[in-house]
Design a protein around this motif. Structure first.
Motif, short mmCIF file in Angstrom:
data_model
loop_
_atom_site.label_atom_id
_atom_site.label_comp_id
_atom_site.label_asym_id
_atom_site.label_seq_id
_atom_site.Cartn_x
_atom_site.Cartn_y
_atom_site.Cartn_z
N PHE A 4 1.02 -1.05 0.13
CA PHE A 4 0.13 -0.08 0.11
C PHE A 4 0.97 1.32 -0.11
N GLU A 5 0.08 2.47 -0.33
CA GLU A 5 1.03 3.65 -0.16
C GLU A 5 -0.12 4.86 0.51
N ILE A 6 0.58 5.48 1.40
CA ILE A 6 -0.01 6.66 2.13
C ILE A 6 0.45 7.80 1.30
N ARG A 7 -0.61 8.56 0.82
CA ARG A 7 -0.52 9.99 0.52
C ARG A 7 -1.39 10.77 1.14
N ARG A 61 -4.27 0.79 -2.35
CA ARG A 61 -3.69 -0.51 -2.80
C ARG A 61 -4.03 -0.80 -4.04
N GLU A 62 -3.15 -1.09 -4.75
CA GLU A 62 -3.15 -1.35 -6.17
C GLU A 62 -4.17 -0.38 -6.73
N PRO A 91 -12.09 -3.76 4.31
CA PRO A 91 -11.58 -5.16 5.00
C PRO A 91 -10.18 -5.50 4.35
N GLU A 92 -10.18 -5.49 3.05
CA GLU A 92 -9.07 -5.79 2.36
C GLU A 92 -7.79 -5.31 2.46
N LEU A 93 -7.90 -4.09 3.18
CA LEU A 93 -6.55 -3.27 3.67
C LEU A 93 -6.22 -3.73 5.08
#
Length: 161
Positions: A4-7, A61-62, A91-93
């Motif tokens: 994942f990426e946080i921005r 995510r993706e 939920p997927e995270l």
């Protein structure tokens, strides 16, 4: 490599993050008056957190936004206290470390804004979130601080930054 990426939030994320908040909250019984699900801010998060000493981040995510969290001054609280706000993940995270990474990013921003304490309100049943808060060093307090308007919450935490 993270999954994942946080921005920082962008204006074009508003509808997605509003949908996430309104999808996740009922999962934990957070419906009705006193919960963010009815907060008009949920529909314009980018603008709401484009204020002094405020920031909101999303997790991708993706290439898909799957959650978010932010910090802002605690309404009705001390000037040196911020609130961790609207931290919700699909939920997927969950279970990927995104919660800890997001917490770190928000607390880093809070320190950068000069806050000395961070406050969180949550509710019974959000056990994974409370475990994350406690692992991060938050301590439980008996009563709410400030004037958040989240009358449905019944668990309160504070962290000295």
């Amino acid at each position: 490599m993270n999954a994942f990426e946080i921005r920082p939030i962008r204006a074009d994320d508003d509808a997605t993050i509003a949908s996430i908040i309104r999808t996740v909250m009922p999962e934990f019984g957070a419906c009705g008056a006193g919960f963010a699900i009815n907060d008009p801010e949920v529909d314009w998060m980018h603008r709401a957190y484009n204020a002094p000493r405020s920031a909101y981040f999303v997790v991708e995510r993706e290439d898909r936004v799957c959650g978010g969290a932010g910090i802002a001054p605690l309404e009705g609280g001390d000037a040196d206290t911020c609130e961790l706000r609207k931290m919700y993940f699909l939920p997927e995270l969950r279970g990927l470390g995104a919660g800890a990474a997001m917490m770190s990013r928000c607390l880093q921003a809070a320190r950068g804004f000069g806050f000395r304490r961070c406050y969180i309100e949550t509710l019974t049943g959000m056990d994974a979130a409370m475990r994350l808060y406690e692992r991060t060093g938050f301590r439980r307090v008996d009563a709410s601080l400030g004037a958040t308007g989240h009358g449905g919450c019944d668990r309160y935490y504070v962290l000295d930054l």
